[in-house]
Design a protein around this motif. Structure first.
Motif, short mmCIF file in Angstrom:
data_model
loop_
_atom_site.label_atom_id
_atom_site.label_comp_id
_atom_site.label_asym_id
_atom_site.label_seq_id
_atom_site.Cartn_x
_atom_site.Cartn_y
_atom_site.Cartn_z
N HIS A 1 -5.58 0.84 8.03
CA HIS A 1 -4.95 1.43 6.85
C HIS A 1 -4.97 2.95 7.01
O HIS A 1 -6.03 3.53 7.20
CB HIS A 1 -5.73 1.04 5.59
CG HIS A 1 -5.61 -0.41 5.25
ND1 HIS A 1 -5.09 -0.83 4.06
CD2 HIS A 1 -5.95 -1.53 5.94
CE1 HIS A 1 -5.11 -2.15 4.02
NE2 HIS A 1 -5.63 -2.60 5.15
N HIS B 1 0.86 -1.19 0.00
CA HIS B 1 0.00 0.00 0.00
C HIS B 1 0.89 1.24 0.00
O HIS B 1 2.00 1.19 0.53
CB HIS B 1 -0.87 0.05 1.26
CG HIS B 1 -1.57 -1.23 1.58
ND1 HIS B 1 -2.66 -1.67 0.88
CD2 HIS B 1 -1.33 -2.17 2.52
CE1 HIS B 1 -3.07 -2.82 1.39
NE2 HIS B 1 -2.27 -3.15 2.39
N GLU C 1 0.27 0.30 7.23
CA GLU C 1 -0.80 -0.55 7.72
C GLU C 1 -0.38 -1.09 9.08
O GLU C 1 0.74 -1.55 9.25
CB GLU C 1 -1.08 -1.72 6.77
CG GLU C 1 -2.22 -2.60 7.24
CD GLU C 1 -2.59 -3.70 6.26
OE1 GLU C 1 -3.57 -4.42 6.55
OE2 GLU C 1 -1.92 -3.85 5.23
N PHE D 1 -9.10 2.12 0.60
CA PHE D 1 -8.13 1.04 0.40
C PHE D 1 -7.46 1.21 -0.95
O PHE D 1 -8.13 1.37 -1.98
CB PHE D 1 -8.80 -0.33 0.45
CG PHE D 1 -9.40 -0.64 1.80
CD1 PHE D 1 -8.58 -0.85 2.91
CD2 PHE D 1 -10.77 -0.73 1.97
CE1 PHE D 1 -9.13 -1.14 4.15
CE2 PHE D 1 -11.33 -1.02 3.20
CZ PHE D 1 -10.50 -1.22 4.29
N THR E 1 -4.50 -0.91 -2.92
CA THR E 1 -3.68 -2.12 -2.82
C THR E 1 -3.08 -2.46 -4.17
O THR E 1 -3.79 -2.50 -5.18
CB THR E 1 -4.52 -3.31 -2.32
OG1 THR E 1 -5.12 -2.97 -1.07
CG2 THR E 1 -3.68 -4.57 -2.16
#
Length: 102
Positions: A91, A37, A41, A96, A98
């Protein structure tokens, strides 16, 4: 009987700057494949154990531990059974993002 619960909450939906995954599973070996990421995290492990790969390091994380993965660092984990793994994954982003690496 194997059970899995996964709840995702994106911060932008609730007015927060962080997004959260609540995970609970008793499936030995389960977990995400290698990914990264563009933000940190943080894993807060509530119950059970998992083997984490964070960059070039591999370590076991268990109940009561907090693991932090730096931004842009490849990582994955696999649940170590037979105990149920329960954790909150935080996160540092309101959504999100990814990049799957495998």
């Amino acid at each position: 009987m194997a059970t899995e619960t996964l709840e995702n909450v994106e911060g932008r939906d609730i007015g927060s700057g962080v997004s959260i995954i609540r995970e609970r599973t008793d499936v030995d070996g389960s977990g995400p494949r290698l990914h990264q990421h563009p933000y940190r995290e943080t894993f807060v492990i509530i119950h059970g154990r998992a083997r984490f790969t964070i960059g070039d390091d591999e370590r076991e994380g268990g109940a009561g531990e907090v693991l932090v993965v730096p931004a842009d660092t490849p990582h994955k984990f696999a649940v170590i059974g037979p105990e149920t793994y329960e954790a909150v994954h935080i996160h540092e982003s309101d959504r999100f993002v990814t990049e799957w690496l495998e």
